[in-house]
Design a protein around this motif. Structure first.
Motif, PDB file in Angstrom:
ATOM      1  N   PRO A 306       1.013  -1.342  -0.098  1.00  0.00           N
ATOM      2  CA  PRO A 306      -0.134  -0.038  -0.008  1.00  0.00           C
ATOM      3  C   PRO A 306       0.940   1.208  -0.080  1.00  0.00           C
ATOM      4  N   GLY A 307       0.783   2.222  -0.888  1.00  0.00           N
ATOM      5  CA  GLY A 307       1.321   3.445  -1.056  1.00  0.00           C
ATOM      6  C   GLY A 307       2.760   3.350  -1.820  1.00  0.00           C
ATOM      7  N   GLU A 308       3.165   2.199  -1.986  1.00  0.00           N
ATOM      8  CA  GLU A 308       4.560   2.093  -2.633  1.00  0.00           C
ATOM      9  C   GLU A 308       4.530   2.831  -4.089  1.00  0.00           C
ATOM     10  N   ALA A 309       3.521   2.433  -4.783  1.00  0.00           N
ATOM     11  CA  ALA A 309       3.593   2.991  -6.102  1.00  0.00           C
ATOM     12  C   ALA A 309       3.616   4.553  -6.252  1.00  0.00           C
ATOM     13  N   PHE A 310       2.606   4.881  -5.428  1.00  0.00           N
ATOM     14  CA  PHE A 310       2.383   6.391  -5.113  1.00  0.00           C
ATOM     15  C   PHE A 310       3.784   7.009  -4.624  1.00  0.00           C
ATOM     16  N   ALA A 311       4.447   6.378  -3.808  1.00  0.00           N
ATOM     17  CA  ALA A 311       5.581   7.058  -3.009  1.00  0.00           C
ATOM     18  C   ALA A 311       6.769   6.945  -4.267  1.00  0.00           C
ATOM     19  N   ARG A 312       6.758   5.898  -5.167  1.00  0.00           N
ATOM     20  CA  ARG A 312       8.030   5.886  -6.053  1.00  0.00           C
ATOM     21  C   ARG A 312       7.555   6.927  -7.073  1.00  0.00           C
ATOM     22  N   LEU A 313       6.492   7.075  -7.667  1.00  0.00           N
ATOM     23  CA  LEU A 313       6.068   7.611  -8.730  1.00  0.00           C
ATOM     24  C   LEU A 313       6.534   9.327  -8.262  1.00  0.00           C
ATOM     25  N   HIS A 314       6.151   9.572  -6.969  1.00  0.00           N
ATOM     26  CA  HIS A 314       6.471  11.277  -6.769  1.00  0.00           C
ATOM     27  C   HIS A 314       7.708  11.235  -6.047  1.00  0.00           C
ATOM     28  N   LYS A 315       8.714  10.158  -5.808  1.00  0.00           N
ATOM     29  CA  LYS A 315       9.832  10.280  -5.428  1.00  0.00           C
ATOM     30  C   LYS A 315       9.696  10.780  -3.707  1.00  0.00           C
ATOM     31  N   LEU A 316       8.748  10.428  -3.140  1.00  0.00           N
ATOM     32  CA  LEU A 316       8.505  10.626  -1.584  1.00  0.00           C
ATOM     33  C   LEU A 316       9.608   9.943  -0.769  1.00  0.00           C
ATOM     34  N   THR A 317      10.015  10.336   0.276  1.00  0.00           N
ATOM     35  CA  THR A 317      10.821   9.568   1.306  1.00  0.00           C
ATOM     36  C   THR A 317      10.154   8.812   2.315  1.00  0.00           C
ATOM     37  N   GLY A 318      10.687   7.829   2.811  1.00  0.00           N
ATOM     38  CA  GLY A 318       9.960   7.083   3.872  1.00  0.00           C
ATOM     39  C   GLY A 318       9.197   7.869   5.051  1.00  0.00           C
ATOM     40  N   ALA A 319      10.165   8.955   5.595  1.00  0.00           N
ATOM     41  CA  ALA A 319       9.468  10.013   6.416  1.00  0.00           C
ATOM     42  C   ALA A 319       8.131  10.619   5.789  1.00  0.00           C
ATOM     43  N   GLU A 320       8.416  10.920   4.876  1.00  0.00           N
ATOM     44  CA  GLU A 320       7.032  11.882   4.161  1.00  0.00           C
ATOM     45  C   GLU A 320       5.948  10.848   3.687  1.00  0.00           C
ATOM     46  N   LEU A 321       6.144   9.697   3.442  1.00  0.00           N
ATOM     47  CA  LEU A 321       5.141   8.724   3.495  1.00  0.00           C
ATOM     48  C   LEU A 321       4.434   8.336   4.592  1.00  0.00           C
ATOM     49  N   ARG A 322       5.164   8.331   5.651  1.00  0.00           N
ATOM     50  CA  ARG A 322       4.495   7.980   6.967  1.00  0.00           C
ATOM     51  C   ARG A 322       3.619   8.946   7.341  1.00  0.00           C
ATOM     52  N   VAL A 323       4.069  10.321   7.096  1.00  0.00           N
ATOM     53  CA  VAL A 323       3.032  11.633   7.304  1.00  0.00           C
ATOM     54  C   VAL A 323       1.674  11.207   6.650  1.00  0.00           C
ATOM     55  N   LEU A 324       2.051  11.018   5.108  1.00  0.00           N
ATOM     56  CA  LEU A 324       0.783  11.179   4.138  1.00  0.00           C
ATOM     57  C   LEU A 324       0.036  10.016   4.729  1.00  0.00           C
ATOM     58  N   LEU A 325       0.556   8.770   5.044  1.00  0.00           N
ATOM     59  CA  LEU A 325      -0.459   7.570   5.281  1.00  0.00           C
ATOM     60  C   LEU A 325      -1.223   7.745   6.667  1.00  0.00           C
TER      61      LEU A 325
END
Length: 385
Positions: A306-325
Motif C-alpha cells: 500500500p502506497g508504494e507505487a504512489f511514493a515511487r512515482l512522486h519520489k517521496l521519502t519514507g518519512a514523508e510517506l509515513r506522514v501522508l499515510l
C-alpha cells in the motif's frame, strides 16, 4: 565496489554457503542469522515477517532480544520508521534507523520501543514480498555500540541477493512440508517459471508459469527440447551454467548462479540456477531425474505494498510517506505528529515537500491524488459492467 576491509573472504564464503543451505532446510536459519550478525558485530538479529493484511508482525529465528521488546515492536511496527521505509524501498534495499539520528532520537518509536531495551540502531532489508506478506532480515546493536556505518551497510548489500533467493525458493516450495509426490502440483502454482533440466541440458519438466514464458517466446524458447534464450549471449551463458552445474555437483562445489535472460526490448527475466543432484535437493526432484532447477522470474512482477507505487512515482521519502499515510486516516497535522512521535513543524515541513513533489497546493488535493492512485479492492465482475 563494496569495501569490506576487516571481513575475511573465507567468512563471507562460509556465510553465503550457509544462506543457500537454508533454502532447502529453513531450520538452519537461526544459526545463519547469528553468522550474519557476527559478521557485522551485532548483538541481535533474525527474520521478521510482516502480514500487512492482518497487521501482524511475526519474528522468526530471532535472537538477542527480550520477549517484551518483540511484543512492543510487533504492536508498534505499523507506525514505525521501518514500516514506512519498507514501503518505499525495493526488495533488497538496505536501511539503517540512524540515517537521520536526530529525528530518530526525537521519535516516539525510539523513546518507547528502542531506548527502554538499550537498543541504539537497527539495520535491515526487505527480502521477500508475496501478496500481503513481507519478510525482512535485520540485525541490531545495543548499549554503547556505535551506529552502523558504511562497512555494515556494504556487508548487508553483499548478502542481500543471496538471502532473497534463498527465502524465495524456500517460501515458494514450502519445503518444510513438501513431499516428492506433491512437487508437480506445488510448482504449478508458482508465479516464477520453473524449469528442471537433466545433466545434458534437456528440459524434463516445466511448471505452468514456465510454459507461459515459453509460449510468449520473447525471451526464452524451447529448441530441440532444450532451453533456448532469444539473446545469443544469454544462450551461451545459460548453456555453460547448466554444464558447469552438473560438473560442479559431482565434486561437491555446486552453487547457485544467476543470469539475465533479456528480450529485444530491454526487458526479460532473471534466471536463478540451482544444482539439485545432491542431498535433500536430489530427494525432492528424484521423480524427474533432474540435474538443475532454473527459476525464471520477471523482476517487474513483485506485488506492490500500500502506497508504494504512489511514493515511487512522486519520489517521496519514507518519512514523508509515513506522514501522508497518517493524514490519509483522517488525522490532522497535530494528531499525526502525536501518533508518529515527531513535532508538528516536522509534519508541516514534510507536507510542503510533498506539495512540491506532487504539484499540489493543499492537503485535500494531496489526499485526493493519493486516493485516485489507489487501485480498486477487486476487479469489476461481469455483472458490474
Amino acid at each position: 565496489m563494496i569495501d569490506l576491509e576487516g571481513v575475511s573472504a573465507q567468512a563471507l564464503s562460509d556465510t553465503i554457503g550457509a544462506i543457500y543451505d537454508c533454502a532447502l532446510d529453513p531450520q538452519l536459519w537461526p544459526e545463519t542469522c547469528r553468522k550474519i550478525a557476527d559478521l557485522c558485530e551485532s548483538t541481535g538479529g533474525g527474520i521478521c515477517v510482516h502480514d500487512m493484511r492482518h497487521v501482524q508482525n511475526d519474528q522468526l529465528f530471532v535472537f538477542g532480544y527480550q520477549p517484551e521488546f518483540l511484543d512492543k515492536l510487533g504492536s508498534q511496527y505499523a507506525q514505525s520508521p521501518m514500516a514506512a521505509a519498507d514501503i518505499v524501498a525495493g526488495i533488497g534495499d538496505v536501511n539503517i534507523l540512524s540515517t537521520d539520528r536526530q529525528e530518530l532520537l526525537e521519535s516516539r518509536f525510539y523513546q518507547e520501543v528502542l531506548a527502554p531495551f538499550g537498543l541504539t540502531d537497527m539495520i535491515w532489508f526487505p527480502a521477500l514480498r508475496t501478496g500481503g506478506r513481507m519478510a525482512s532480515m535485520h540485525a541490531s546493536r545495543k548499549d554503547e555500540a556505535p551506529h552502523y556505518q558504511e562497512l555494515e551497510i556494504g556487508l548487508f548489500k553483499l548478502l542481500s541477493p543471496h538471502v532473497r533467493r534463498a527465502l524465495t525458493i524456500s517460501d515458494a516450495l514450502d519445503l518444510r512440508t513438501l513431499h516428492s509426490e506433491m512437487l508437480e502440483k506445488t510448482l504449478d502454482v508458482l508465479a516464477a517459471g520453473v524449469f528442471l533440466t537433466a545433466r545434458d541440458g534437456r528440459v524434463v519438466y516445466m511448471n505452468a508459469a514456465a510454459e507461459r514464458q515459453v509460449t510468449i517466446g520473447t525471451s526464452i524458447r524451447i529448441l530441440n527440447n532444450r532451453l533456448d534464450p532469444v539473446d545469443a549471449a544469454a544462450r551461451a551463458a545459460l548453456s555453460k551454467a547448466i554444464e558447469r552445474s552438473a560438473a560442479d555437483d559431482v565434486d561437491g562445489t555446486a552453487g547457485e548462479r544467476s543470469l539475465a535472460i533479456p528480450d529485444e526490448n530491454g526487458a526479460g527475466y532473471i534466471a536463478t540456477l540451482l544444482p539439485v543432484q545432491r542431498g535433500h535437493r536430489r530427494d525432492i526432484v528424484a521423480p524427474f531425474a533432474a540435474s538443475a532447477a532454473i527459476f525464471m522470474q520477471d523482476p517487474l512482477e513483485a506485488p506492490l505494498m500500500p502506497g508504494e507505487a504512489f511514493a515511487r512515482l512522486h519520489k517521496l521519502t519514507g518519512a514523508e510517506l509515513r506522514v501522508l499515510l497518517a493524514l490519509a486516516q483522517g488525522l490532522g497535522a497535530r494528531e499525526a505528529a502525536d501518533m508518529l512521535g515527531i513535532g508538528e513543524p516536522t509534519v508541516r515541513s514534510h507536507l510542503q515537500h510533498m506539495f512540491a513533489k506532487t504539484h499540489t497546493l493543499r492537503q485535500a488535493d494531496l489526499l485526493r491524488l493519493l486516493q485516485s492512485s489507489t487501485p480498486a479492492v477487486r476487479a469489476p465482475q461481469p455483472a458490474d459492467l
